[in-house]
Design an enzyme around this catalytic site. Structure first.
Site, mmCIF file in Angstrom:
data_model
loop_
_atom_site.group_PDB
_atom_site.id
_atom_site.type_symbol
_atom_site.label_atom_id
_atom_site.label_comp_id
_atom_site.label_asym_id
_atom_site.label_seq_id
_atom_site.Cartn_x
_atom_site.Cartn_y
_atom_site.Cartn_z
ATOM 1 N N GLU A 1 -2.971 -23.188 3.303
ATOM 2 C CA GLU A 1 -2.519 -23.822 4.550
ATOM 3 C C GLU A 1 -2.385 -22.821 5.693
ATOM 4 O OE1 GLU A 1 -2.216 -26.358 6.882
ATOM 5 O OE2 GLU A 1 -1.627 -27.448 5.092
ATOM 6 N N VAL B 1 -5.369 -21.262 8.394
ATOM 7 C CA VAL B 1 -5.865 -21.906 9.614
ATOM 8 C C VAL B 1 -4.664 -22.388 10.410
ATOM 9 C CG1 VAL B 1 -7.183 -23.855 10.524
ATOM 10 C CG2 VAL B 1 -7.989 -22.664 8.478
ATOM 11 N N LYS C 1 -11.661 -19.463 11.347
ATOM 12 C CA LYS C 1 -10.825 -20.644 11.089
ATOM 13 C C LYS C 1 -11.651 -21.929 11.142
ATOM 14 C CE LYS C 1 -6.778 -18.251 12.869
ATOM 15 N NZ LYS C 1 -6.000 -17.966 14.081
ATOM 16 N N ARG D 1 0.833 -1.198 0.000
ATOM 17 C CA ARG D 1 0.000 0.000 0.000
ATOM 18 C C ARG D 1 0.866 1.246 0.000
ATOM 19 N NH1 ARG D 1 -4.265 -1.217 4.383
ATOM 20 N NH2 ARG D 1 -2.251 -1.589 5.345
HETATM 21 N N1 LIG Z 1 0.563 -12.380 10.995
HETATM 22 C C1 LIG Z 1 0.280 -13.637 11.265
HETATM 23 O O1 LIG Z 1 0.772 -14.228 12.223
HETATM 24 C C2 LIG Z 1 -0.686 -14.386 10.383
HETATM 25 C C3 LIG Z 1 -0.926 -15.756 10.615
HETATM 26 C C4 LIG Z 1 -1.798 -16.450 9.775
HETATM 27 C C5 LIG Z 1 -2.428 -15.787 8.748
HETATM 28 N N2 LIG Z 1 -2.194 -14.452 8.549
HETATM 29 C C6 LIG Z 1 -2.894 -13.794 7.456
HETATM 30 O O2 LIG Z 1 -1.942 -13.316 6.527
HETATM 31 C C7 LIG Z 1 -2.406 -12.131 5.925
HETATM 32 C C8 LIG Z 1 -1.360 -11.030 6.104
HETATM 33 O O3 LIG Z 1 -1.136 -10.811 7.478
HETATM 34 P P1 LIG Z 1 0.046 -9.876 7.993
HETATM 35 O O4 LIG Z 1 0.085 -10.059 9.455
HETATM 36 O O5 LIG Z 1 1.267 -10.097 7.206
HETATM 37 O O6 LIG Z 1 -0.562 -8.425 7.662
HETATM 38 P P2 LIG Z 1 0.214 -7.029 7.652
HETATM 39 O O7 LIG Z 1 1.473 -7.116 8.413
HETATM 40 O O8 LIG Z 1 -0.787 -6.005 7.991
HETATM 41 O O9 LIG Z 1 0.606 -6.870 6.106
HETATM 42 C C9 LIG Z 1 -0.331 -6.599 5.102
HETATM 43 C C10 LIG Z 1 0.413 -6.192 3.852
HETATM 44 O O10 LIG Z 1 -0.511 -6.021 2.775
HETATM 45 C C11 LIG Z 1 -0.324 -4.739 2.190
HETATM 46 N N3 LIG Z 1 -1.623 -4.256 1.733
HETATM 47 C C12 LIG Z 1 -2.753 -4.122 2.450
HETATM 48 N N4 LIG Z 1 -3.749 -3.652 1.679
HETATM 49 C C13 LIG Z 1 -3.221 -3.473 0.452
HETATM 50 C C14 LIG Z 1 -3.731 -2.995 -0.786
HETATM 51 N N5 LIG Z 1 -5.011 -2.606 -0.887
HETATM 52 N N6 LIG Z 1 -2.905 -2.967 -1.854
HETATM 53 C C15 LIG Z 1 -1.628 -3.371 -1.738
HETATM 54 N N7 LIG Z 1 -1.081 -3.829 -0.607
HETATM 55 C C16 LIG Z 1 -1.869 -3.873 0.480
HETATM 56 C C17 LIG Z 1 0.281 -3.878 3.257
HETATM 57 O O11 LIG Z 1 0.996 -2.842 2.658
HETATM 58 P P3 LIG Z 1 1.832 -1.760 3.549
HETATM 59 O O12 LIG Z 1 2.961 -2.545 4.153
HETATM 60 O O13 LIG Z 1 2.304 -0.762 2.576
HETATM 61 O O14 LIG Z 1 0.868 -1.232 4.563
HETATM 62 C C18 LIG Z 1 1.170 -4.881 3.987
HETATM 63 O O15 LIG Z 1 2.410 -4.994 3.343
HETATM 64 C C19 LIG Z 1 -3.754 -11.827 6.572
HETATM 65 O O16 LIG Z 1 -4.783 -12.368 5.775
HETATM 66 C C20 LIG Z 1 -3.683 -12.578 7.880
HETATM 67 O O17 LIG Z 1 -4.948 -12.972 8.369
HETATM 68 C C21 LIG Z 1 -1.342 -13.748 9.335
#
Ligand SMILES: NC(=O)c1ccc[n+]([C@@H]2O[C@H](COP(=O)([O-])OP(=O)(O)OC[C@H]3O[C@@H](n4cnc5c(N)ncnc54)[C@H](OP(=O)(O)O)[C@@H]3O)[C@@H](O)[C@H]2O)c1
Length: 445
Positions: A131, A134, A207, A47
């Site tokens: 994978e 969940v 989940k 973003r």
């Molecule tokens: N974190 C965990 O432990 C975990 C575990 C299991 C599943 N997940 C899943 O994995 C996914 C990502 O999680 P995360 O923790 O990595 O999230 P995060 O740290 O908030 O990262 C989200 C990323 O997506 C980018 N983004 C968001 N909206 C966008 C848009 N409209 N266009 C382009 N880029 C966009 C953001 O850009 P910017 O960096 O520029 O803001 C950021 O780089 C989610 O679905 C989450 O539920 C996460």
């Protein structure tokens, strides 16, 4: 043999995306040696282009135009780790429609739109793998959809939210009350500033909706899950559980039961008193676990890190390699068409329960309450009374007693009606906690 690289478009470079880039860089040569594939990320959509990502990568790798990445003819495969429904849903749909396999970690997206997206992947003849959506780093979806495909899965119980497990662990092991434990989890970064999705049970609900859909081949969405979080769990409940051989966990449960010859499905998230000897009782702090009960396989448990950049990236990378191998072979995995799910109404559920009441401390009151339970066919497994000056009596007035019951299996509708009768008794000051107890008795299912 196709020796050309598999070119990956990464949507999102936050916690998971940046961990994936680092892991892929570390593992690239090993993956190449074992699979013959040269997997390279050629575009990363974010973003905010000005944000530093702590990675040494060429600036022109990044773009803020995610749709252009999806539409880029030089990209073979999409990894979606941006989260949220909008625009992730449209981007995933567009990728699949364009014949690009998709790997996603997005539980919210799949819990609400999984059936539509699985069908889109099938009709495009490409993979949609998830994978990481969940239980983060725990390989559970692949065993569920492949290894257990022929298994009559009866019940899946998951501890799928690290925040709530951390809070409950703190309450159990340090005697903290809920708000202290939450504040500490927030200070340590385990809980969000707005913790509703976790402590309200909604994250676990998304989940278990995905798990139920795959385990039972029916479209279960997050809003169909009966959800109760941990916000009402008190230090007294925890103390009662500890003294009586239980540990309180937030369980996400998907169950298939045979009721009068008809199959009944259910999906729920709620706090549960788990017997201390049950494998799920040992899951502490931010760990996750998934416990499966099948008719043929018996009991299985999957245990590990349910969140965090590296564990989640591990699951995403496994899917990425799988999708890349399939792409090269012109093959794809499928979870098949999902039937319409009709879930059992929550009031028709049944389970053993723990009930805690505060009543006037006077002779005959305990017997009167027990007889209301008896009149309503609720049979009591154990009962205890604590006076104001006892360990469990901290919140009581001098003329009050706390009465705790553990019941045998009882229907929820009957239980609620009975609690209303108890509330109307002059001698009952209040009905406190009502928490399910995990029953392992085969004949009680
Ligand atoms: N974190 C965990 O432990 C975990 C575990 C299991 C599943 N997940 C899943 O994995 C996914 C990502 O999680 P995360 O923790 O990595 O999230 P995060 O740290 O908030 O990262 C989200 C990323 O997506 C980018 N983004 C968001 N909206 C966008 C848009 N409209 N266009 C382009 N880029 C966009 C953001 O850009 P910017 O960096 O520029 O803001 C950021 O780089 C989610 O679905 C989450 O539920 C996460």
């Amino acid at each position: 043999v196709n020796d050309s690289p598999v070119r990956v478009g990464l949507l999102g470079c936050g916690t998971v995306g940046s961990a994936l880039l680092a892991l892929l860089e570390r593992q690239h040569d090993a993956i190449s040696a074992r699979t013959g594939l040269d997997i390279i990320v050629t575009k990363v959509a974010v973003r905010d282009l000005s944000r530093s990502r702590g990675l040494e990568l060429p600036v022109d790798l990044f773009t803020d135009d995610a749709a252009a990445v999806v539409g880029d003819p030089d990209i073979d495969l999409i990894v979606e780790v941006m989260g949220g429904i909008d625009p992730a849903r449209d981007l995933v749909r567009a990728a699949l429609a364009g014949g690009k396999p998709v790997v996603t970690a997005n539980k919210a997206l799949l819990a609400d739109h999984g059936a539509e997206l699985f069908a889109a992947a099938d009709s495009a003849g490409v993979d949609l793998l998830f994978e990481a959506a969940v239980a983060g780093g725990i390989p559970f979806i692949r065993p569920l959809r492949e290894s257990l495909l022929g298994e009559p899965v009866r019940r899946v119980m998951g501890i799928m939210n690290g925040t709530t497990t951390s809070i409950l662990t703190k309450m159990t092991e340090a005697g903290a009350d809920y708000s202290e434990a939450l504040a500490e989890a927030q200070a340590l970064g385990y809980a969000e500033a707005d913790p509703t999705a976790d402590v309200g049970g909604f994250d676990a609900a998304a989940k278990i909706a995905i798990v139920a859909s795959i385990a039972f081949g029916a479209e279960v969405t997050a809003s169909m899950v009966d959800v109760e979080g941990i916000t009402a769990v008190s230090a007294d409940d925890i103390a009662f559980a500890s003294r009586n051989g239980f540990v309180i966990k937030l369980l996400a449960v998907a169950e298939r039961a045979d009721v009068d010859g008809a199959e009944q499905l259910s999906a729920a998230v709620h706090p549960v008193l788990v017997p201390a000897h049950h494998p799920l009782a040992s899951v502490r702090e931010s760990f996750n676990a998934v416990f499966v009960e099948g008719d043929a396989v018996g009991e299985l448990m999957f245990y590990g890190r349910g969140a965090g950049g590296d564990p989640t990236a591990s699951a995403v990378l496994g899917d990425l390699i799988d999708a890349a191998v399939n792409l090269r072979r012109g093959a794809h995995a499928s979870i098949g068409a999902l039937a319409v799910a009709v879930l059992r109404p929550p009031a028709e559920a049944s389970s053993a329960h723990y009930l805690s009441l505060v009543a006037v401390d006077r002779p005959g009151v305990l017997a009167a309450i027990a007889s209301v339970l008896g009149d309503n066919s609720i049979s009591i497994a154990s009962m205890s009374q604590s006076a104001a000056d006892s360990e469990l009596g901290g919140a009581l007035a001098a003329d009050e007693a706390r009465i705790d019951f553990v019941t045998h299996r009882t229907g929820r509708r009957n239980l609620e009606a009975t609690l209303d009768v108890l509330r109307s008794l002059e001698s009952v000051r209040r009905v406190g906690s009502v928490i399910r107890v995990l029953s392992e008795e085969e004949d009680e299912r």
